[in-house]
Design a protein around this motif. Structure first.
Motif, short mmCIF file in Angstrom:
data_model
loop_
_atom_site.label_atom_id
_atom_site.label_comp_id
_atom_site.label_asym_id
_atom_site.label_seq_id
_atom_site.Cartn_x
_atom_site.Cartn_y
_atom_site.Cartn_z
N ARG A 15 14.45 18.62 -11.50
CA ARG A 15 14.30 19.50 -12.65
C ARG A 15 13.35 20.39 -12.98
N LEU A 289 22.20 21.48 -12.97
CA LEU A 289 20.82 21.39 -13.45
C LEU A 289 20.07 22.75 -13.10
N VAL A 293 18.20 24.93 -16.14
CA VAL A 293 16.91 25.73 -16.01
C VAL A 293 16.91 26.95 -16.02
#
Lengths: 321, 318
Positions: A15, A289, A293
């Motif tokens: 991440r 993910l 982001v």
């Protein structure tokens, strides 16, 4: 290859690498839209070094960073909202708009600042290591620097001092092959920078800077040495700067053919595939993910644009003498 | 109140601050074991014995690293006092001093403090040529973020060094080679001096002369001569804390003025500014009680006064 670590941590590692990529990918657009000025330098392609190194450190360990420092701050746990506000010169920026891209610092997470001077972090990191030693705090300091900085006299002075005093210091060279247009093989006498450690009597370790877990393992080992009182370690992480030195760089000094094999080894898809293959992550989780982001970066942009400009009178604050 | 040399007063200030605050430590070339237990000019003498080699650290010869490391230590909770053996060597510290120490608090938006003292000395002393004799204080004054301190007497030396160590911002602390062995009264332990104020050394009505360090003694000699020559009493100030961005002006400061003198004035001017006689030297280097200042065996060469007189100041006084 690196020792395996918990899946949760590995997902977080991925991440943070994605977050760095997304943050730095936005820079050209911000310039075009007139939202940021001055210099800023993208670390795209070098995310595994920043995240791997910081993943091996404790929360209160110190780092110093470089002019290409956004990734180091994110890797140490910095807040992208305040980073974006700093890039835009706003009041809620980490430095209340006075530092900009090259001077982001967050002392609350041990991030002692990016630095506009190549090699400017050596003394600060070694001083933080000396301070940790004198206060018996059990902290270590890690200095990020590039292959260009290893030729600065400050490297010699600090490597020598840290060597004789056995300071809890990790010298992490991000060997991205270029000091602006100067190639490492052209500018570094003796060729491989890792050989320099031998002269100062401490270990020099070469590591694949495109492999985040390999970087983490090398730094973890260096940290154990530092805490045991065995002194500094030079870790040289071989990586590649995917983009120009800064947004306007025409990159006349390198060819597409030269870049191609490095681009194929992009550390983020490589680590994502690896986690998928090892079962630490599903495709759906990986996509989520990426979305998370992207949302973080969009929110950071909103936060920064909503943040007020500093008062003019603040130009005179925080300086004496 | 005790009488001691300028060097001993600095040593006392370091001791007192190191006893008071464990964050204070000393670092530099030959500060721990050189000569009579530390310091080329004796300022750190005996400190390693009292505080140990962890807090009184001899360093390799690399001024850039000394100041660079001190900046990092200052940012992370320590209060380093580093010694640069001669101010000429400040040139080797410009990167950490000017780019880092002076600017980090500002550029980091106030989240950092750099409580750093860089002790060094200036002034010409006895044939060391141009790489061991420079006075670079005006250069340092022009760096926003650096504060400059220049004590003129043993009492000021002790008090200003204590103030510098307790200050949260970087201070370049200039000692004067010609003053190290000068003796003077030093008041009690809690004496310290606020930065940014001048001290009136001699009161007068007609003119103001601003002087610091060795030149203060010169100015006082000339002022005495002027007073006896009759143009009126003069006022002497010792500037302890020049500053480029300070909003506090030096009270009583007056810019020098100049007029082309007539022949009669020239003669009168020459009587006032003629090179000093040996009698003048005696007066300058002896205290009010007539005691010799400094020990002849260890400091007599260093006590030779510079030959230049403050002509501008005297012009102004006339």
């Amino acid at each position: 290859m690196a020792a395996s670590t918990s899946t949760d941590t590995n997902v977080e590692v991925l991440r943070r690498m994605m977050l760095i990529r997304a943050f730095d990918s936005l820079l050209p657009d911000l310039y075009t839209r007139g939202l940021i000025r001055g210099s800023s330098h993208a670390a795209i392609g070098q995310e595994a070094v920043a995240v791997g190194a910081c993943a091996a450190l404790a929360a209160d360990d110190y780092i110093t960073s470089t002019h290409r420092g956004h990734g180091h701050t994110i890797a140490k746990g910095g807040d992208v909202n305040r980073m974006m506000a700093e890039l835009m010169g706003r009041e809620d920026g980490y430095c209340r708009g006075k530092g900009g891209s090259m001077h982001i610092a967050d002392f609350s997470i041990g991030m002692l600042g990016a630095n506009g001077i190549v090699g400017g972090g050596f003394g600060i990191a070694a001083g933080a290591a000396l301070s940790a030693r004198l206060r018996k705090s059990g902290q270590v300091a890690l200095c990020f620097f590039g292959d260009g900085a290893i030729n600065q006299s400050s490297f010699h002075g600090v490597a020598n001092l840290a060597g004789i005093w056995k300071l809890p210091l990790i010298l992490l060279c991000e060997d991205n092959r270029f000091a602006m247009s100067g190639r490492a093989e052209q500018m570094i006498a003796g060729g491989d920078p890792v050989k320099r450690a031998q002269a100062y009597g401490f270990p020099g370790v070469s590591v694949d800077g495109m492999d985040v877990l390999a970087v983490r393992a090398a730094v973890a080992e260096a940290r154990v040495r530092a805490l045991a009182g065995d002194g500094p370690t030079l870790v040289v992480a071989a990586c590649y700067r995917f983009q120009g030195h800064f947004s306007g760089d025409t990159q006349s000094y390198r060819s597409k053919e030269e870049m191609a094999p490095w681009l194929e080894r992009d550390p983020i898809p490589a680590f994502r595939s690896r986690l998928l293959a090892e079962g630490g992550l599903t495709e759906a989780e990986a996509d989520a993910l990426e979305e998370e982001v992207a949302t973080s970066i969009a929110e950071a942009l909103e936060f920064a644009q909503a943040s007020p400009w500093p008062e003019a009178a603040e130009a005179w604050e925080d300086v004496d003498g | 109140m005790a009488e001691m040399t300028y060097s001993e007063a600095l040593n006392l200030a370091l001791r007192e601050e190191m006893r008071r605050d464990p964050a204070v430590f000393v670092m530099g070339e030959d500060v721990a074991v050189w000569g009579d237990r530390g310091g080329v000019f004796g300022v750190t003498r005996g400190l390693a014995g009292e505080f140990g080699l962890d807090r009184v650290r001899d360093t390799p010869i690399n001024e850039e690293a000394i100041v660079g490391v001190a900046v990092g230590a200052a940012l992370t909770g320590m209060r380093p006092v580093v010694e640069i053996m001669y101010s000429d060597f400040l040139t080797l510290t410009m990167e950490p001093l000017v780019n880092q120490a002076a600017k980090l608090r500002y550029m980091f938006g106030g989240q950092a403090r750099v409580p750093l003292v860089v002790r060094t000395n200036l002034g010409a002393s006895g044939g060391k040529a141009a790489q061991h004799s420079q006075s670079l204080e005006s250069w340092m004054m022009h760096v926003p973020g650096l504060q400059v301190a220049m004590p003129s007497t043993p009492a000021d030396a002790r008090a200003l060094l204590k103030t510098a160590i307790r200050d949260d911002n970087p201070v370049v602390f200039f000692e004067h080679k010609l003053l190290y062995f000068q003796r003077g009264e030093v008041p009690g332990p809690e004496e310290w001096l606020e930065f940014g104020r001048a001290a009136v050394r001699r009161k007068g009505r007609h003119a103001t002369v601003v002087a610091a360090q060795a030149m203060l003694g010169m100015v006082l000699v000339v002022a005495s001569r002027l007073a006896s020559a009759g143009p009126g009493r003069s006022r002497c100030r010792r500037a302890t804390w020049p500053s480029t961005t300070s909003t506090r002006p030096w009270r009583g400061f007056a810019a020098p003025t100049f007029r082309f003198p007539t022949a009669r004035r020239w003669r009168r001017w020459w009587r006032l500014v003629r090179p000093p006689s040996s009698r003048d030297f005696g007066r300058f280097w002896r205290g009010p009680g007539g005691a010799r200042q400094g020990s002849a065996s260890r400091g007599s060469r260093a006590l030779v006064a510079p030959s230049a007189w403050p002509v501008t100041a005297v012009d102004h006084l006339r």
